[in-house]
Every structure is written in C-alpha cells, then in structure tokens.
Enzyme design. Structure first.
Site, PDB file in Angstrom:
ATOM      1  N   LYS A  80     -11.284  -3.989  -3.878  1.00 55.82           N
ATOM      2  CA  LYS A  80     -12.156  -2.822  -4.068  1.00 55.82           C
ATOM      3  C   LYS A  80     -11.429  -1.730  -4.844  1.00 55.82           C
ATOM      4  O   LYS A  80     -12.055  -0.877  -5.451  1.00 55.82           O
ATOM      5  CB  LYS A  80     -12.549  -2.243  -2.700  1.00 55.82           C
ATOM      6  CG  LYS A  80     -13.494  -3.089  -1.893  1.00 55.82           C
ATOM      7  CD  LYS A  80     -13.718  -2.431  -0.521  1.00 55.82           C
ATOM      8  CE  LYS A  80     -14.224  -3.409   0.505  1.00 55.82           C
ATOM      9  NZ  LYS A  80     -13.961  -3.000   1.886  1.00 55.82           N
TER      10      LYS A  80
ATOM     11  N   LYS B 216      -5.231 -10.242  -6.557  1.00 55.03           N
ATOM     12  CA  LYS B 216      -6.384 -10.437  -5.671  1.00 55.03           C
ATOM     13  C   LYS B 216      -7.570  -9.586  -6.141  1.00 55.03           C
ATOM     14  O   LYS B 216      -7.362  -8.446  -6.572  1.00 55.03           O
ATOM     15  CB  LYS B 216      -5.919  -9.984  -4.283  1.00 55.03           C
ATOM     16  CG  LYS B 216      -6.783 -10.312  -3.132  1.00 55.03           C
ATOM     17  CD  LYS B 216      -6.146  -9.799  -1.843  1.00 55.03           C
ATOM     18  CE  LYS B 216      -6.288  -8.286  -1.729  1.00 55.03           C
ATOM     19  NZ  LYS B 216      -5.961  -7.743  -0.397  1.00 55.03           N
TER      20      LYS B 216
ATOM     21  N   LYS C  61       0.820  -1.218   0.000  1.00 54.81           N
ATOM     22  CA  LYS C  61       0.000   0.000   0.000  1.00 54.81           C
ATOM     23  C   LYS C  61       0.847   1.258   0.000  1.00 54.81           C
ATOM     24  O   LYS C  61       0.496   2.256  -0.625  1.00 54.81           O
ATOM     25  CB  LYS C  61      -0.946   0.005   1.212  1.00 54.81           C
ATOM     26  CG  LYS C  61      -2.114  -0.937   1.026  1.00 54.81           C
ATOM     27  CD  LYS C  61      -3.234  -0.620   1.995  1.00 54.81           C
ATOM     28  CE  LYS C  61      -4.432  -1.508   1.731  1.00 54.81           C
ATOM     29  NZ  LYS C  61      -5.440  -1.415   2.784  1.00 54.81           N
TER      30      LYS C  61
HETATM   31  P1  TYM Z   1     -10.959  -5.985   4.418  1.00 59.88           P
HETATM   32  O1  TYM Z   1     -11.996  -4.983   4.768  1.00 59.88           O
HETATM   33  O2  TYM Z   1      -9.947  -5.640   3.382  1.00 59.88           O
HETATM   34  O3  TYM Z   1     -11.647  -7.328   3.935  1.00 59.88           O
HETATM   35  C1  TYM Z   1     -12.686  -7.939   4.687  1.00 59.88           C
HETATM   36  C2  TYM Z   1     -12.516  -9.441   4.650  1.00 59.88           C
HETATM   37  O4  TYM Z   1     -12.561  -9.907   3.296  1.00 59.88           O
HETATM   38  C3  TYM Z   1     -11.416 -10.714   3.028  1.00 59.88           C
HETATM   39  N1  TYM Z   1     -11.025 -10.533   1.621  1.00 59.88           N
HETATM   40  C4  TYM Z   1     -10.881 -11.530   0.748  1.00 59.88           C
HETATM   41  N2  TYM Z   1     -11.037 -12.855   0.878  1.00 59.88           N
HETATM   42  C5  TYM Z   1     -10.829 -13.618  -0.226  1.00 59.88           C
HETATM   43  N3  TYM Z   1     -10.483 -13.103  -1.439  1.00 59.88           N
HETATM   44  C6  TYM Z   1     -10.317 -11.767  -1.612  1.00 59.88           C
HETATM   45  N4  TYM Z   1      -9.997 -11.281  -2.802  1.00 59.88           N
HETATM   46  C7  TYM Z   1     -10.520 -10.917  -0.481  1.00 59.88           C
HETATM   47  N5  TYM Z   1     -10.462  -9.573  -0.304  1.00 59.88           N
HETATM   48  C8  TYM Z   1     -10.762  -9.360   0.993  1.00 59.88           C
HETATM   49  C9  TYM Z   1     -10.354 -10.192   3.970  1.00 59.88           C
HETATM   50  O5  TYM Z   1      -9.351 -11.162   4.189  1.00 59.88           O
HETATM   51  C10 TYM Z   1     -11.156  -9.900   5.211  1.00 59.88           C
HETATM   52  O6  TYM Z   1     -11.340 -11.061   5.974  1.00 59.88           O
HETATM   53  N6  TYM Z   1      -7.685  -5.673   8.187  1.00 59.88           N
HETATM   54  C11 TYM Z   1      -8.970  -6.224   7.779  1.00 59.88           C
HETATM   55  C12 TYM Z   1     -10.130  -5.764   8.645  1.00 59.88           C
HETATM   56  C13 TYM Z   1      -9.952  -5.944  10.111  1.00 59.88           C
HETATM   57  C14 TYM Z   1     -10.023  -7.158  10.824  1.00 59.88           C
HETATM   58  C15 TYM Z   1      -9.833  -6.810  12.192  1.00 59.88           C
HETATM   59  C16 TYM Z   1     -10.227  -8.479  10.451  1.00 59.88           C
HETATM   60  C17 TYM Z   1      -9.709  -4.938  11.008  1.00 59.88           C
HETATM   61  N7  TYM Z   1      -9.669  -5.468  12.262  1.00 59.88           N
HETATM   62  C18 TYM Z   1      -9.815  -7.790  13.200  1.00 59.88           C
HETATM   63  C19 TYM Z   1     -10.222  -9.447  11.456  1.00 59.88           C
HETATM   64  C20 TYM Z   1     -10.038  -9.108  12.805  1.00 59.88           C
HETATM   65  C21 TYM Z   1      -9.252  -5.779   6.361  1.00 59.88           C
HETATM   66  O7  TYM Z   1      -8.744  -4.797   5.893  1.00 59.88           O
HETATM   67  O8  TYM Z   1     -10.228  -6.507   5.734  1.00 59.88           O
END
Ligand code: TYM
Length: 334
Positions: free
Chosen positions: A201, A198, A115
């Site tokens: 968004k 991947k 990032k």
């Molecule tokens: P975020 O908001 O980017 O994504 C939310 C969830 O979706 C999963 N994900 C995917 N899984 C499979 N294939 C993909 N292409 C894909 N893109 C996204 C992510 O792995 C995630 O599970 N840091 C985290 C949010 C967070 C969090 C936490 C998660 C903040 N605090 C505590 C667990 C526990 C994030 O940015 O997810």
C-alpha cells in the site's frame, strides 16, 4: 495435553484501499477457510496507529476493509468480523505479552527493521511491540490457524514463541501454538514495477499495485504497463527464477485461475508478453470487478456496516472475555 478446538483468526490493517496482494495472499483464503473452520476476522485499527494516521481516514478505511471482506465473500452472519479497538481484551492480553516477549526477539523482526530504517530511535514504541499485539489478537481467541501472506511468517513464529514461553513460565498448557496458513500461488505478490519488491500500500507508484477498487480500465492499463523484458516467455519454471516480473505475472494468473504455475506457464511458453498481459488483464477484471462493485454497494450503507461491526465485536468479546479472565488468574491478577 489440552486439545484445542480448531479456530481461524486473521487481521488486516485499515491503512488504505486493499490491493491484489492482500486479496490473493490472505482474503481469498479467509473465504475458503470458512467452509471448514470457525473463523474470526479482524480489522486491526490498533495496529494501524503504530504509524501516524489521519483519524477521519482511519475511520473510513475501517469500513472499507470491512466492506472488502464481505465483498470478497466472508459470511459475516456465520463468522465473526469486527474491529480490534472495540474488544478491550486485545490490549489487555498485549500488555501481558509485552512482559513475556523479549526485546531481543523484537529486535530481530525484519519488518520492524525495514519500517524503522535509520529512524530507529524516533519511531513509536508501538511499532516495535506490534508483534506482541499480533500474538494477543490470535491468542485472545486461542486460535489455532492463521491465514496470512508470506510477509507475516516471522510475526507468526514470534506468536508461537510467546505462547510457548507463557506456557513454560506459568507451567500451564493454556495457549495453543498457532499455525500459519500460507498457501496458494500468490503468497507474496510482487510490485508490478519491480518484481523484487512486495506489492504494498505504501509504494509511491500507483502503477505498482492493483487495488480492489480499480476500474476495469485502470486494471488493463496497469497490467499493460507492468514491467517485463524483451525475451519470449520461458518454457519451464526453473528459467523463471531470475525473471522476477514474469514469475510474478504467472503467479498472479495461476492464483486467479486456481491452477498450478506449470499449467499456466505451458499456455504461454515461447510467446510474447502481450498475450499473457491481455489474458491476465481480462482475468483480473473478472476477479476484481464484482468485488469492486460490491464494495461500492456496501459503502453506500455505512449504518449497516457499523451494525455488522457492533454485532461482530459483541460476539468476539463473548469468546475473548473468559479467556482473558483465565489468563489473569494464571498470572496472579485475580
Ligand atoms: P497487512 O494489513 O499488512 O496485510 C493483510 C494481509 O495481506 C497479506 N499481504 C500480502 N500477501 C501476499 N502478497 C503481498 N504483497 C501482500 N501484502 C500483504 C499479509 O500477509 C496479511 O495476511 N500484521 C498484519 C495484520 C495482523 C494480523 C494479526 C494478521 C494484525 N494482527 C493477527 C494475522 C493475525 C498486517 O500488517 O497485515
């Protein structure tokens, strides 16, 4: 050794409409896990502002993520769904963890490197310490299990390191080492335009992702235009290793049908992509269609959604409050 109650925690950022990766990699599992565990699911708006956000859009994206959780089947009456910034304990614990975690650990985070890119000196400090806040999210509830997609694995390892170091530094057995739950056939859903990237968004191409709000026509057209190759679909899984786009389509279909990759592949071996794409589009319309309709219905009643968030935040504070009090005692604040 303290025995920890099994508790699930996970979070999703309100940075735009959720896509199939978020759904198959995480939210589908959130729904399944609620049958067995006490679950806490959070819309992590404080994570979202580690990069620039438009405040008005952030507010509406928060409600859209909440609506997506509920539309996908999370039971907000039985479980806790809430907004991160409403529960101050996340920031309180994050500060303690900023002082436990090491700069060297954060420097190794591949997501930060990706990032920040060449702009490293100019990104927010928040983007760098983001994994410490993530550890705080989980550990403010002494959560033991964390369902996420594969891209969050390294952050979860860091959460375990922070929990372990806190326990060692203060000679306590206070935090559990949270376990990542990364499972299913779509732990890493790839872009429909490039099977080595991947699904995300932030990809410039709309065609790279299926959104949970896409119409049936959008879904059909995106799948029809998904990148593939001119060969026939191979017979066995090993032959898929270098056919990233084909593997991705097979993985997505397997995840939607809850069946093994081998079984899915057997139905298409030696056939052309058009059959796989037609079936995949039909299946996705059946999976995403009802979720889309329910998201729309829920977003028609924003007052109700705000109430759900408020109740969720109160329930979350009731759990996190006493835990942070204990942490404050352990570190010597009280
Ligand atoms: P975020 O908001 O980017 O994504 C939310 C969830 O979706 C999963 N994900 C995917 N899984 C499979 N294939 C993909 N292409 C894909 N893109 C996204 C992510 O792995 C995630 O599970 N840091 C985290 C949010 C967070 C969090 C936490 C998660 C903040 N605090 C505590 C667990 C526990 C994030 O940015 O997810």
């Amino acid at each position: 050794m303290t025995s920890f109650q099994k508790r699930v925690f996970s979070g999703v950022q309100p940075t735009g409409t959720l896509h199939l990766g978020n759904y198959l990699g995480a939210i589908k599992n959130f729904v399944e896990l609620q049958k067995e565990f006490e679950c806490i699911y959070c819309v992590v708006d404080q994570h979202a502002i580690t990069v620039e956000q438009n405040p008005k859009e952030l507010r509406s994206n928060t409600l859209e993520v909440l609506a997506s959780f509920i539309a996908a089947g999370v039971d907000y009456k039985k479980q806790i769904i809430f907004q991160q910034s409403s529960v101050a304990e996340h920031s309180q614990l994050a500060w303690v963890f900023n002082c436990v975690s090491r700069i060297g650990w954060l420097n190794r985070m591949t997501q930060f490197k990706d990032k920040a890119g060449k702009n490293r000196e100019n990104v927010s400090v928040g983007l760098m310490v983001y994994p410490n806040l993530m550890a705080a999210d989980i550990l403010a509830y002494l959560a033991t299990h964390v369902p996420v997609g594969d891209d969050q694995k390294q952050h979860l390892e860091l959460s375990r390191d922070i929990a372990q170091k806190f326990n060692n530094d203060f000679k306590v057995d206070f935090f559990p080492l949270p376990e990542p739950l990364i499972y299913g056939n779509a732990t890493r859903v790839m872009s429909l335009r490039d099977g080595t990237k991947k699904m995300s968004k932030s990809d410039a191409s709309e065609l790279s992702r299926i959104l949970l709000t896409d119409s049936d026509d959008d879904i059909s057209s995106k799948i029809r235009k998904a990148k593939s190759d001119s060969d026939l679909i191979p017979e066995d899984k090993d032959q898929l290793q270098n056919k990233h786009e084909c593997l991705n389509l097979i993985n997505i279909l397997s995840a939607c049908l809850d069946q093994s990759i081998e079984k899915t592949l057997a139905g298409y071996a030696g056939k052309e992509y058009s059959k796989l794409k037609n079936d995949l589009a039909d299946t996705l319309i059946q999976v995403v269609g009802p979720v889309r309709k329910e998201i729309r219905n829920l977003l028609d009643n924003k007052d109700e959604l705000n109430k759900i968030l408020q109740v969720g935040s109160e329930k979350a504070s009731t759990i996190a409050g006493p835990i942070i009090k204990e942490v404050y005692k352990i570190v010597g604040f009280r």
